[in-house]
Design an enzyme around this catalytic site. Structure first.
Site, mmCIF file in Angstrom:
data_model
loop_
_atom_site.group_PDB
_atom_site.id
_atom_site.type_symbol
_atom_site.label_atom_id
_atom_site.label_comp_id
_atom_site.label_asym_id
_atom_site.label_seq_id
_atom_site.Cartn_x
_atom_site.Cartn_y
_atom_site.Cartn_z
ATOM 1 N N THR A 1 58.867 22.843 -9.881
ATOM 2 C CA THR A 1 59.617 24.083 -9.645
ATOM 3 C C THR A 1 60.844 23.816 -8.771
ATOM 4 O O THR A 1 60.807 23.001 -7.858
ATOM 5 C CB THR A 1 58.718 25.128 -8.956
ATOM 6 N N THR B 1 61.066 27.133 -13.093
ATOM 7 C CA THR B 1 59.950 26.186 -13.114
ATOM 8 C C THR B 1 59.642 25.697 -14.515
ATOM 9 O O THR B 1 59.784 26.430 -15.494
ATOM 10 C CB THR B 1 58.677 26.821 -12.510
ATOM 11 N N GLY C 1 56.495 25.570 -4.981
ATOM 12 C CA GLY C 1 55.248 25.298 -4.283
ATOM 13 C C GLY C 1 54.027 25.967 -4.856
ATOM 14 O O GLY C 1 53.041 26.154 -4.141
ATOM 15 N N GLY C 2 54.051 26.381 -6.122
ATOM 16 C CA GLY C 2 52.874 26.991 -6.723
ATOM 17 C C GLY C 2 52.434 28.239 -5.986
ATOM 18 O O GLY C 2 53.254 29.028 -5.512
#
Length: 321
Positions: A137, A155, A220-221
């Protein structure tokens, strides 16, 4: 949505920003500027209250009923804030058990639905769940000389997305199926034409008096959500500049254990442990490319200058107008 004396703008599609707004709505009931060693406890509880709702209720509103308006309402967040203030800990999955995104997909902790009619039921078989991808991302924040503001998270989810570039486009398709719940029966389960619940959470925040604008987001999810809310809170509640707000050590409370930056003050970390949280220390300074606590990127503008800010291990710059 308004957070104290700021207006906060977020995408309308199902994403991490919806949970960011709910965390902020919960935090507004507390004075974080005076919270002392309780500050991280309040952030943890606000995050967990919002995440249990996220894991159970949030999905594509074109396919399921999503009580987003209620989740952000003064009455609903006020009731949950009362529970936090009374030290009622949010039910949570212990490390070693089912991860919370699986546990709460089929079990509602809160009931945000009005009493006129039956709430939807999301009963999910054990196993399955969602993947926890944390790379692939990019985020950029831009404020130009005219004040035009962009906060954009892009992303490919996994490395190189789904490996397909349509001829003549130059665009790499995402692997966004990972954002669905693989088990049937959940709000965020797979369906044809359905948008998955993404983790991305870009925000634009503007002071009501017009004195300052911030474009903020992160890769960072799932950890994007906690990072973005804490950065914005650092600006609004603690009066930090945008680089200070990003550089300040953070926690993440969206998973089984509370992730705590190694740079968090010892007294604050100890206060979390004394309240019974299982914590895991994240060695940020020794692993500068870690995404355990996300990597926020922001721009801030006031009447005098534009400021670019990034993760502590990335050089930030300031340009005077």
């Amino acid at each position: 949505m308004r957070y104290r004396d700021w207006e906060v703008l977020a995408p309308a599609s199902p994403c991490g920003a919806w949970t960011e707004l709910q965390i902020l709505a919960l935090l507004e009931h507390f004075d974080l500027g005076r919270a002392g060693t309780d500050r991280l406890h309040l952030i943890t509880q606000a995050s967990r209250r919002a995440f249990v709702d996220r894991y159970h209720w949030l999905a594509d509103p074109d396919f399921v009923r999503v009580p987003l308006r209620t989740l952000l309402s003064e009455s609903y967040t006020g009731a949950l804030a009362d529970r936090i203030g009374a030290d009622e800990m949010t039910p949570w999955t212990a490390p070693g058990g089912a991860p919370p995104w699986e546990e709460f997909a089929g079990r509602a902790v809160h009931d945000p639905w009005p009493r006129t009619g039956e709430p939807p039921s999301h009963a999910v078989a054990s196993g399955g769940g969602t993947l926890n991808l944390d790379h692939g991302t990019t985020h950029f924040s831009v404020i130009d000389a005219d004040g035009m503001t962009v906060s954009c998270t892009h992303t490919a989810a996994n490395a190189f997305g789904n490996k397909i570039v349509p001829p003549g486009t130059g665009l790499l398709f995402d692997s966004a199926m990972a954002w669905f719940n693989a088990s049937p029966g959940a709000a965020n389960s797979i369906a044809p034409g359905k948008r998955p619940l993404a983790n991305m959470g870009p925000l634009i925040a503007r002071r009501i008096d017009g004195e300052q604008t911030i474009a903020l987001g992160a890769p960072g999810g799932r950890r994007i959500i906690s990072a973005v809310t804490q950065v914005l809170s650092n600006v609004v509640d603690r009066g930090l500049g945008i680089q200070e707000a990003i550089s300040a050590p953070r926690i993440d409370a969206g998973g089984a254990a509370v992730l705590v930056s190694e740079r968090v003050d010892d007294a604050e970390h100890e206060a979390l442990s004394l309240r019974g949280y299982t914590t895991v220390t994240v060695p940020e300074e020794h692993e500068p490319f870690s995404y355990e606590l996300a990597r926020p990127v922001a721009c801030a503008a006031d009447r005098h200058q534009r400021t670019a800010a990034a993760h502590p291990f990335t050089i930030a710059s300031t340009a005077a107008l």
